[in-house]
Write a protein that holds these residues in place. Structure first.
Motif, PDB file in Angstrom:
ATOM      1  N   MET A 265     -44.759  12.096  17.248  1.00  0.00           N
ATOM      2  CA  MET A 265     -45.846  12.650  16.453  1.00  0.00           C
ATOM      3  C   MET A 265     -45.699  12.221  15.012  1.00  0.00           C
ATOM      4  O   MET A 265     -44.592  11.926  14.556  1.00  0.00           O
ATOM      5  CB  MET A 265     -45.863  14.172  16.574  1.00  0.00           C
ATOM      6  N   GLY A 266     -46.820  12.148  14.326  1.00  0.00           N
ATOM      7  CA  GLY A 266     -46.789  11.756  12.928  1.00  0.00           C
ATOM      8  C   GLY A 266     -48.186  11.715  12.355  1.00  0.00           C
ATOM      9  O   GLY A 266     -49.133  12.274  12.918  1.00  0.00           O
ATOM     10  N   THR A 267     -48.310  11.025  11.252  1.00  0.00           N
ATOM     11  CA  THR A 267     -49.592  10.869  10.575  1.00  0.00           C
ATOM     12  C   THR A 267     -50.419   9.817  11.308  1.00  0.00           C
ATOM     13  O   THR A 267     -49.914   8.741  11.619  1.00  0.00           O
ATOM     14  CB  THR A 267     -49.356  10.451   9.112  1.00  0.00           C
ATOM     15  N   ASN A 268     -51.681  10.134  11.571  1.00  0.00           N
ATOM     16  CA  ASN A 268     -52.527   9.206  12.311  1.00  0.00           C
ATOM     17  C   ASN A 268     -52.810   7.939  11.521  1.00  0.00           C
ATOM     18  O   ASN A 268     -52.677   6.840  12.049  1.00  0.00           O
ATOM     19  CB  ASN A 268     -53.835   9.884  12.726  1.00  0.00           C
ATOM     20  N   ARG A 269     -53.230   8.062  10.276  1.00  0.00           N
ATOM     21  CA  ARG A 269     -53.543   6.913   9.426  1.00  0.00           C
ATOM     22  C   ARG A 269     -53.022   7.217   8.025  1.00  0.00           C
ATOM     23  O   ARG A 269     -53.028   8.366   7.598  1.00  0.00           O
ATOM     24  CB  ARG A 269     -55.049   6.649   9.356  1.00  0.00           C
ATOM     25  N   PRO A 270     -52.630   6.203   7.279  1.00  0.00           N
ATOM     26  CA  PRO A 270     -52.148   6.432   5.914  1.00  0.00           C
ATOM     27  C   PRO A 270     -53.301   6.680   4.944  1.00  0.00           C
ATOM     28  O   PRO A 270     -54.477   6.565   5.304  1.00  0.00           O
ATOM     29  CB  PRO A 270     -51.433   5.123   5.586  1.00  0.00           C
ATOM     30  N   GLY A 271     -52.943   6.993   3.720  1.00  0.00           N
ATOM     31  CA  GLY A 271     -53.934   7.120   2.653  1.00  0.00           C
ATOM     32  C   GLY A 271     -54.943   8.217   2.899  1.00  0.00           C
ATOM     33  O   GLY A 271     -54.570   9.347   3.216  1.00  0.00           O
ATOM     34  N   PRO A 272     -56.250   7.899   2.759  1.00  0.00           N
ATOM     35  CA  PRO A 272     -57.283   8.924   2.871  1.00  0.00           C
ATOM     36  C   PRO A 272     -57.354   9.597   4.248  1.00  0.00           C
ATOM     37  O   PRO A 272     -58.003  10.622   4.397  1.00  0.00           O
ATOM     38  CB  PRO A 272     -58.586   8.164   2.581  1.00  0.00           C
ATOM     39  N   GLY A 273     -56.687   9.041   5.245  1.00  0.00           N
ATOM     40  CA  GLY A 273     -56.664   9.655   6.573  1.00  0.00           C
ATOM     41  C   GLY A 273     -55.384  10.416   6.856  1.00  0.00           C
ATOM     42  O   GLY A 273     -55.188  10.901   7.966  1.00  0.00           O
ATOM     43  N   SER A 274     -54.510  10.544   5.876  1.00  0.00           N
ATOM     44  CA  SER A 274     -53.178  11.094   6.109  1.00  0.00           C
ATOM     45  C   SER A 274     -53.148  12.603   6.353  1.00  0.00           C
ATOM     46  O   SER A 274     -52.088  13.156   6.637  1.00  0.00           O
ATOM     47  CB  SER A 274     -52.250  10.739   4.946  1.00  0.00           C
ATOM     48  N   HIS A 275     -54.283  13.255   6.277  1.00  0.00           N
ATOM     49  CA  HIS A 275     -54.328  14.693   6.560  1.00  0.00           C
ATOM     50  C   HIS A 275     -54.527  14.989   8.051  1.00  0.00           C
ATOM     51  O   HIS A 275     -54.574  16.145   8.454  1.00  0.00           O
ATOM     52  CB  HIS A 275     -55.445  15.356   5.739  1.00  0.00           C
ATOM     53  N   VAL A 276     -54.613  13.944   8.867  1.00  0.00           N
ATOM     54  CA  VAL A 276     -54.781  14.095  10.313  1.00  0.00           C
ATOM     55  C   VAL A 276     -53.536  13.551  11.010  1.00  0.00           C
ATOM     56  O   VAL A 276     -53.064  12.459  10.695  1.00  0.00           O
ATOM     57  CB  VAL A 276     -56.050  13.359  10.805  1.00  0.00           C
TER      58      VAL A 276
END
Length: 161
Positions: A66-77
């Protein structure tokens, strides 16, 4: 069942599960010819990601990362993936790992969890995810080459927190 962080000594048992799932070619988009080293690089995530094992009576029966789905502006998912040994499927190992991953993501303040590529033919997983709060937010038709069913859709699934 105990769910804990993966340890180096777990890899041989984790690899057995990963190899079995990937070579079947019916659920994951990984290359069925994946080597143990390639699999370890893909599966065992460095922090802030996390890789865990589900252990029963000293045996690794499942694994998840498990982890962050996408970096930057998507890092809250967040995102996660799960594999369960074939001989213990249907006994709640997958459900326990999904619930564990959801709790992990909530504790870290993610806004939700997204699965990017769930084969629509993986009915058991799709139904489990739905029961735990996920919905299909889109399907890419024919994006997964199933070994017996031919091309089937890949779902993108999301669970908001």
């Amino acid at each position: 069942m105990l769910i804990r962080d993966v340890e180096d000594a777990d890899w041989p048992q984790v690899w057995e599960i990963v190899r079995e799932v990937v070579r079947a070619g019916d659920t994951f988009t990984y290359d069925p010819g994946l080597t143990a080293e390639q699999a370890r690089q893909i599966w065992v995530l460095a922090p802030p990601g996390r890789t865990v094992v589900a252990v029963e009576e000293g045996r690794v029966v499942g694994t998840a990362h498990m982890g962050t789905n996408r970096p930057g502006p998507g890092s809250h998912v967040s995102t996660a993936s799960f594999m369960v040994a074939a001989d213990v499927r249907g006994r709640g190992v997958g459900r326990a790992m999904v619930e564990h991953a959801l709790g992990w993501a909530r504790e870290r303040g993610y806004a939700g969890m997204q699965f990017n590529a769930v084969a629509e033919s993986n009915v058991g997983a799709v139904e489990l995810y739905r029961r735990l709060g996920f919905s299909v937010v889109g399907t890419v038709p024919g994006a997964f080459a199933h070994p017996t069913l031919g091309r089937v859709g890949l779902h993108v699934m999301y669970c908001p927190f």
